[in-house]
Design a protein around this motif. Structure first.
Motif, PDB file in Angstrom:
ATOM      1  N   ARG A   1       0.923  -1.182  -0.017  1.00  0.00           N
ATOM      2  CA  ARG A   1      -0.044   0.077  -0.008  1.00  0.00           C
ATOM      3  C   ARG A   1       0.629   1.418  -0.048  1.00  0.00           C
ATOM      4  NH1 ARG A   1      -1.093   3.777   3.170  1.00  0.00           N
ATOM      5  NH2 ARG A   1       0.011   2.717   4.962  1.00  0.00           N
ATOM      6  N   GLU A   2       1.800   1.219   0.809  1.00  0.00           N
ATOM      7  CA  GLU A   2       2.835   2.643   0.819  1.00  0.00           C
ATOM      8  C   GLU A   2       3.843   2.645  -0.245  1.00  0.00           C
ATOM      9  OE1 GLU A   2       4.847   1.722   4.623  1.00  0.00           O
ATOM     10  OE2 GLU A   2       3.359   2.519   5.632  1.00  0.00           O
ATOM     11  N   SER A   3       4.249   1.533  -0.800  1.00  0.00           N
ATOM     12  CA  SER A   3       5.068   1.602  -1.900  1.00  0.00           C
ATOM     13  C   SER A   3       4.348   1.534  -3.114  1.00  0.00           C
ATOM     14  CB  SER A   3       5.992   0.610  -2.016  1.00  0.00           C
ATOM     15  OG  SER A   3       5.579  -0.705  -2.130  1.00  0.00           O
ATOM     16  N   GLY A   4       3.538   0.892  -3.513  1.00  0.00           N
ATOM     17  CA  GLY A   4       2.830   0.455  -4.905  1.00  0.00           C
ATOM     18  C   GLY A   4       3.439  -0.175  -5.495  1.00  0.00           C
ATOM     19  N   ASN A   5       4.271  -1.115  -5.005  1.00  0.00           N
ATOM     20  CA  ASN A   5       4.941  -2.322  -5.660  1.00  0.00           C
ATOM     21  C   ASN A   5       4.875  -3.589  -5.139  1.00  0.00           C
ATOM     22  OD1 ASN A   5       6.741  -0.432  -7.190  1.00  0.00           O
ATOM     23  ND2 ASN A   5       7.830  -0.077  -5.135  1.00  0.00           N
ATOM     24  N   ALA A   6       4.842  -4.401  -5.994  1.00  0.00           N
ATOM     25  CA  ALA A   6       4.460  -5.921  -5.843  1.00  0.00           C
ATOM     26  C   ALA A   6       5.630  -6.632  -4.936  1.00  0.00           C
ATOM     27  CB  ALA A   6       4.300  -6.786  -6.937  1.00  0.00           C
ATOM     28  N   VAL A   7       5.325  -7.397  -4.161  1.00  0.00           N
ATOM     29  CA  VAL A   7       6.436  -8.224  -3.476  1.00  0.00           C
ATOM     30  C   VAL A   7       6.197  -9.666  -3.619  1.00  0.00           C
ATOM     31  CG1 VAL A   7       7.283  -9.144  -0.958  1.00  0.00           C
ATOM     32  CG2 VAL A   7       6.571  -6.591  -1.640  1.00  0.00           C
ATOM     33  N   VAL A   8       7.056 -10.354  -4.006  1.00  0.00           N
ATOM     34  CA  VAL A   8       7.157 -11.766  -4.465  1.00  0.00           C
ATOM     35  C   VAL A   8       8.268 -12.479  -3.672  1.00  0.00           C
ATOM     36  CG1 VAL A   8       7.190 -13.581  -6.211  1.00  0.00           C
ATOM     37  CG2 VAL A   8       5.994 -11.355  -6.730  1.00  0.00           C
ATOM     38  N   ILE A   9       8.026 -13.426  -3.010  1.00  0.00           N
ATOM     39  CA  ILE A   9       9.078 -14.133  -2.133  1.00  0.00           C
ATOM     40  C   ILE A   9       9.100 -15.522  -2.316  1.00  0.00           C
ATOM     41  CG2 ILE A   9      10.267 -14.398   0.136  1.00  0.00           C
ATOM     42  CD1 ILE A   9       8.427 -12.195   1.106  1.00  0.00           C
ATOM     43  N   ASP A  10      10.189 -16.162  -2.715  1.00  0.00           N
ATOM     44  CA  ASP A  10      10.070 -17.751  -2.959  1.00  0.00           C
ATOM     45  C   ASP A  10      10.184 -18.298  -1.578  1.00  0.00           C
ATOM     46  OD1 ASP A  10       9.992 -17.589  -5.866  1.00  0.00           O
ATOM     47  OD2 ASP A  10      12.327 -17.797  -5.967  1.00  0.00           O
ATOM     48  N   ASN A  11      11.094 -17.761  -0.944  1.00  0.00           N
ATOM     49  CA  ASN A  11      11.592 -18.383   0.586  1.00  0.00           C
ATOM     50  C   ASN A  11      12.214 -17.484   1.341  1.00  0.00           C
ATOM     51  OD1 ASN A  11      12.577 -20.137   2.598  1.00  0.00           O
ATOM     52  ND2 ASN A  11      13.486 -21.488   1.596  1.00  0.00           N
ATOM     53  N   VAL A  12      11.294 -17.314   2.419  1.00  0.00           N
ATOM     54  CA  VAL A  12      11.375 -15.940   3.189  1.00  0.00           C
ATOM     55  C   VAL A  12      12.819 -16.270   4.240  1.00  0.00           C
ATOM     56  CG1 VAL A  12      10.659 -14.738   5.568  1.00  0.00           C
ATOM     57  CG2 VAL A  12       9.030 -15.341   3.641  1.00  0.00           C
ATOM     58  N   SER A  13      13.151 -17.302   4.346  1.00  0.00           N
ATOM     59  CA  SER A  13      14.300 -17.847   5.204  1.00  0.00           C
ATOM     60  C   SER A  13      15.677 -17.205   4.149  1.00  0.00           C
ATOM     61  CB  SER A  13      14.506 -18.998   5.521  1.00  0.00           C
ATOM     62  OG  SER A  13      13.356 -19.574   6.119  1.00  0.00           O
ATOM     63  N   SER A  14      15.530 -17.268   2.992  1.00  0.00           N
ATOM     64  CA  SER A  14      16.818 -16.931   2.210  1.00  0.00           C
ATOM     65  C   SER A  14      16.537 -15.464   1.385  1.00  0.00           C
ATOM     66  CB  SER A  14      16.999 -18.038   1.106  1.00  0.00           C
ATOM     67  OG  SER A  14      15.996 -18.283   0.370  1.00  0.00           O
ATOM     68  N   ASP A  15      15.536 -14.827   1.759  1.00  0.00           N
ATOM     69  CA  ASP A  15      15.387 -13.592   1.210  1.00  0.00           C
ATOM     70  C   ASP A  15      15.863 -12.549   1.996  1.00  0.00           C
ATOM     71  OD1 ASP A  15      14.181 -10.949   0.657  1.00  0.00           O
ATOM     72  OD2 ASP A  15      13.210 -12.260  -1.077  1.00  0.00           O
ATOM     73  N   PRO A  16      16.958 -11.834   1.710  1.00  0.00           N
ATOM     74  CA  PRO A  16      17.755 -10.794   2.886  1.00  0.00           C
ATOM     75  C   PRO A  16      16.911  -9.696   3.153  1.00  0.00           C
ATOM     76  CG  PRO A  16      18.751 -10.612   0.544  1.00  0.00           C
ATOM     77  CD  PRO A  16      17.686 -11.870   0.376  1.00  0.00           C
ATOM     78  N   LYS A  17      15.844  -9.151   2.319  1.00  0.00           N
ATOM     79  CA  LYS A  17      14.973  -7.933   2.581  1.00  0.00           C
ATOM     80  C   LYS A  17      13.940  -8.447   3.438  1.00  0.00           C
ATOM     81  CE  LYS A  17      12.362  -4.413   0.492  1.00  0.00           C
ATOM     82  NZ  LYS A  17      11.867  -3.597  -0.494  1.00  0.00           N
ATOM     83  N   TRP A  18      13.525  -9.435   3.383  1.00  0.00           N
ATOM     84  CA  TRP A  18      12.222  -9.996   4.022  1.00  0.00           C
ATOM     85  C   TRP A  18      12.299 -10.938   5.203  1.00  0.00           C
ATOM     86  CZ3 TRP A  18       8.510  -6.480   3.319  1.00  0.00           C
ATOM     87  CH2 TRP A  18       8.459  -5.831   2.364  1.00  0.00           C
ATOM     88  N   HIS A  19      13.453 -11.634   5.394  1.00  0.00           N
ATOM     89  CA  HIS A  19      13.607 -12.425   6.324  1.00  0.00           C
ATOM     90  C   HIS A  19      13.619 -12.121   7.627  1.00  0.00           C
ATOM     91  CE1 HIS A  19      17.635 -10.988   6.765  1.00  0.00           C
ATOM     92  NE2 HIS A  19      17.892 -11.952   7.998  1.00  0.00           N
ATOM     93  N   SER A  20      13.710 -10.884   8.176  1.00  0.00           N
ATOM     94  CA  SER A  20      13.497 -10.501   9.188  1.00  0.00           C
ATOM     95  C   SER A  20      12.278  -9.673   9.629  1.00  0.00           C
ATOM     96  CB  SER A  20      14.790  -9.613   9.766  1.00  0.00           C
ATOM     97  OG  SER A  20      14.776  -8.386   8.849  1.00  0.00           O
TER      98      SER A  20
END
Length: 158
Positions: free
Chosen positions: A74-93
């Motif tokens: 909502r804030e960015s207007g950009n899609a987020v697609v994550i294969d595996n949260v554990s190995s995603d540096p932006k979203w793992h935390s």
């Protein structure tokens, strides 16, 4: 008694076209939970859901928007697609994966014909899924655009 946002969201909860899109997204991605959510700066309301993993949400249910990645969309207007949260540096935390128990995630903005942000087409799964690829994200964006077209028509006529 429903407030205006909840009442408007409830109008879309049984749309067959949206239901078909949720089923298509589940088939294309292998994700077990797919939803259209109405997202505002203060609310996340499930509009329509396809729950094959017993996540436990139904149309009209709400999450605290601050605990969702949909709020970031909502804030960015950009899609987020994550294969595996554990190995995603932006979203793992990010707290949402641990809070809601997912390893893979998709959230795409739904922008109505008038340019306003309605919410998201989102999906989660407790298992990692191969989602990032040359054809997957554009296909998923087209699903979000189809949902936006349906909601735009219903908003005008409803």
């Amino acid at each position: 008694m429903l407030d205006e946002i909840a009442a408007t969201t409830a109008l879309h909860s049984e749309n067959v076209g949206i239901r078909d899109i949720l089923e298509e997204v589940a088939a294309v991605t292998g994700m077990g939970f797919v939803a259209v959510a109405r997202v505002t700066d203060t609310r996340w309301i499930a509009c329509q859901v396809l729950d094959q993993i017993e996540f436990g949400m139904s149309p009209g249910d709400e999450l605290r928007v601050s605990t969702t990645i949909c709020n970031d969309i909502r804030e960015s207007g950009n899609a987020v697609v994550i294969d595996n949260v554990s190995s995603d540096p932006k979203w793992h935390s990010h707290p949402a994966p641990a809070l809601y128990g997912f390893k893979s995630y998709i959230s795409l903005p739904i922008i109505l014909d008038d340019g306003s942000f309605y919410g998201t087409l989102c999906a989660i799964d407790p298992e990692p899924r191969k989602l990032v690829g040359p054809g997957t994200v554009p296909t998923l964006m087209r699903y979000a655009e189809r949902v936006a077209a349906i909601l735009s028509r219903e908003t005008v006529s409803g």
